[in-house]
Enzyme design. Structure first.
Site, PDB file in Angstrom:
ATOM      1  N   TYR A 186       0.831  -1.185   0.181  1.00  0.00           N
ATOM      2  CA  TYR A 186      -0.149   0.025   0.022  1.00  0.00           C
ATOM      3  C   TYR A 186       0.855   1.278   0.012  1.00  0.00           C
ATOM      4  CZ  TYR A 186      -4.686  -1.795   0.948  1.00  0.00           C
ATOM      5  OH  TYR A 186      -6.146  -2.729   0.791  1.00  0.00           O
ATOM      6  N   LYS A 239       3.130 -15.540   1.789  1.00  0.00           N
ATOM      7  CA  LYS A 239       3.455 -15.961   0.651  1.00  0.00           C
ATOM      8  C   LYS A 239       4.827 -16.317   0.335  1.00  0.00           C
ATOM      9  CE  LYS A 239       1.414 -17.470  -3.149  1.00  0.00           C
ATOM     10  NZ  LYS A 239       0.504 -18.961  -3.300  1.00  0.00           N
ATOM     11  N   ASP A 247      -2.911 -18.103   0.031  1.00  0.00           N
ATOM     12  CA  ASP A 247      -4.184 -18.852  -0.662  1.00  0.00           C
ATOM     13  C   ASP A 247      -4.807 -19.972   0.027  1.00  0.00           C
ATOM     14  OD1 ASP A 247      -1.731 -20.030  -0.806  1.00  0.00           O
ATOM     15  OD2 ASP A 247      -1.755 -20.821  -2.796  1.00  0.00           O
ATOM     16  N   ASP A 273      -6.347  -6.957   4.188  1.00  0.00           N
ATOM     17  CA  ASP A 273      -7.395  -6.690   3.620  1.00  0.00           C
ATOM     18  C   ASP A 273      -8.322  -7.385   3.076  1.00  0.00           C
ATOM     19  OD1 ASP A 273      -8.753  -4.444   2.439  1.00  0.00           O
ATOM     20  OD2 ASP A 273      -7.970  -4.841   0.586  1.00  0.00           O
ATOM     21  N   ASP A 302     -12.143  -9.291   4.908  1.00  0.00           N
ATOM     22  CA  ASP A 302     -13.567  -9.235   4.303  1.00  0.00           C
ATOM     23  C   ASP A 302     -13.883 -10.632   4.212  1.00  0.00           C
ATOM     24  OD1 ASP A 302     -13.321  -6.656   3.710  1.00  0.00           O
ATOM     25  OD2 ASP A 302     -14.077  -6.773   1.695  1.00  0.00           O
TER      26      ASP A 302
HETATM   27  C1  IPM Z   1     -10.338  -1.474   4.183  1.00  0.00           C
HETATM   28  C2  IPM Z   1     -10.557  -0.814   2.961  1.00  0.00           C
HETATM   29  C3  IPM Z   1      -9.368   0.213   2.508  1.00  0.00           C
HETATM   30  C4  IPM Z   1      -8.154  -0.580   2.553  1.00  0.00           C
HETATM   31  C5  IPM Z   1      -9.824   0.986   1.496  1.00  0.00           C
HETATM   32  C6  IPM Z   1     -11.137   1.886   1.538  1.00  0.00           C
HETATM   33  C7  IPM Z   1      -8.527   1.743   1.005  1.00  0.00           C
HETATM   34  O1  IPM Z   1     -10.818  -1.886   1.955  1.00  0.00           O
HETATM   35  O2  IPM Z   1     -10.105  -0.785   5.317  1.00  0.00           O
HETATM   36  O3  IPM Z   1     -10.159  -2.552   4.392  1.00  0.00           O
HETATM   37  O4  IPM Z   1      -7.774  -1.260   1.258  1.00  0.00           O
HETATM   38  O5  IPM Z   1      -7.409  -0.728   3.314  1.00  0.00           O
HETATM   39 MG    MG Z   2     -10.792  -3.844   2.809  1.00  0.00          MG
END
Ligand code: IPM
Ligand code: MG
Length: 352
Positions: A140, A186, A218, A242, A246
């Site tokens: 990032y 990885k 993975d 990230d 999710d």
């Molecule tokens: C998160 C989001 C952010 C990230 C984006 C909105 C920049 O997806 O906080 O997980 O990738 O960190």
């Molecule tokens: Mg995110």
């Protein structure tokens, strides 16, 4: 006295933050501590006012408080702005400027909601792990980065100290939890992951009672949906974290349930994992639980009052057990309550 900077932001942000502030109010009355809340613009709301997503004033306020509570930022209105003006860029800047190197995302399934997950109830029931995502390094932020007509490039880079500090707090968290850390990388392909792995194992020497295992990213994505109960503490880099957080979020049924904490040496920011959900903004339909649970994390991590955090989680659980559901977690055919109704019920369950 605790000073909190509140950043409602965009979309449903203001509605869910309003709910969380009601919880804070009730707790301060009940326990007799003083809370001062100062509101500042950020994201699209700030852009419309000042032509900047993150002003120096907001950043300065975040530097001078005990904790920041953020709703959500962004929306279609600001999507076509150039890269450096997008809300995402402002989010990365605030993380970096405040030194919020650790992002904590718990994935805990509430018993009342096991049926809300897209996975089978017996797979998700009892899941309780937390992801420690490194937040101010990795791909990032790595240089060089850029793109031209024919080529795009980013750099995944980690320095020893960045891995050390996130590994250390992950091991410390495991001491208070189930005693297990899974480090995700990885290393079969990436050199940067080999450094990550080496350093995590070095730090592990200070925590011999903790069980450490390594997993390729993975495989980890697969294992989280196959058997999420195997995890206790996950520690991983920015990009992998990230993605995996999710996946972890969906296991619990709804992103509307999940809080997060971003912490550094001297600052901390708490926010729900979900975004600004512009499609339902302003309709009093958003689920305030993720933001309310983010306040619980604030009490745990910034104010060192884990009992109050438990009180908040208890009130959330009691409210769910009464059958109250916002639209995102209501099964089809079941009627949903509004943001304000859900908030009021949680406040009531906090007791006087
Ligand atoms: C998160 C989001 C952010 C990230 C984006 C909105 C920049 O997806 O906080 O997980 O990738 O960190
Ligand atoms: Mg995110």
């Amino acid at each position: 006295m605790y000073k909190i900077v509140s950043i409602p932001g965009d979309g449903i942000g203001p509605e869910v933050v309003a709910g969380a502030l009601e919880i804070l109010n009730r707790l301060s009355q009940k326990h007799g501590f003083e809370i001062v809340v100062e509101e500042h613009p950020f994201g699209g709301a700030s852009y419309d006012l000042h032509g900047e997503m993150l002003t120096d004033e907001t950043l300065e306020a975040c530097r001078n408080c005990d904790a920041v509570l953020l709703g959500a930022v962004g929306g279609p209105k600001w999507e076509s702005l150039p890269h450096e003006h997008k809300p995402e860029a402002a989010l990365l800047k605030i993380r970096r400027e405040l030194g919020l190197f650790a992002n904590l995302r718990p994935a805990k399934v509430y018993d009342a909601l096991v049926e809300a997950s897209s996975l089978k109830a017996d797979v998700v029931g009892g899941t309780d792990f937390i992801v420690f995502r490194e937040l101010t390094g990795g791909i990032y932020f790595g240089q060089p980065r850029g793109y031209d007509e024919n080529k795009g490039w980013n750099t995944m880079v980690y320095e020893r100290y960045e891995v050390e500090r996130i590994a250390r707090i992950a091991f410390e968290a495991a001491q208070k939890r189930g005693g297990k850390v899974t480090s995700i990388d990885k290393a079969n392909v990436l050199e940067v992951s080999q450094l990550w792995r080496n350093v995590v194992h070095e730090v592990h020497r200070d925590f011999p009672e903790i069980e450490l295992s390594d997993m390729y990213v993975d495989n980890a994505a697969m294992q989280i949906v196959r058997n999420p109960k195997q995890f206790d503490v996950i520690v991983t880099g920015n990009l992998f974290g990230d993605i995996l957080s999710d996946i972890a979020g969906m296991i619990t049924g709804s992103l509307g349930m999940l809080p997060s904490a971003s912490i550094g040496k001297s600052h901390a920011l708490y926010e729900p994992i979900h975004g600004s959900a512009p499609d339902i903004a302003g309709q009093n339909r958003a689920n305030p639980i993720a933001t309310i649970a983010s306040v619980a994390m604030m009490f745990e991590h910034s104010f060192c009052m884990p009992d109050i955090a438990d009180e908040i989680y208890g009130a959330i659980e009691a409210t769910l057990a009464e059958g109250l559901r916002t639209a995102d977690i209501a099964n089809t055919g079941r009627s949903a309550v509004s943001t304000t109704e859900m908030t009021a019920a949680i406040v009531r369950n906090l007791g006087a």
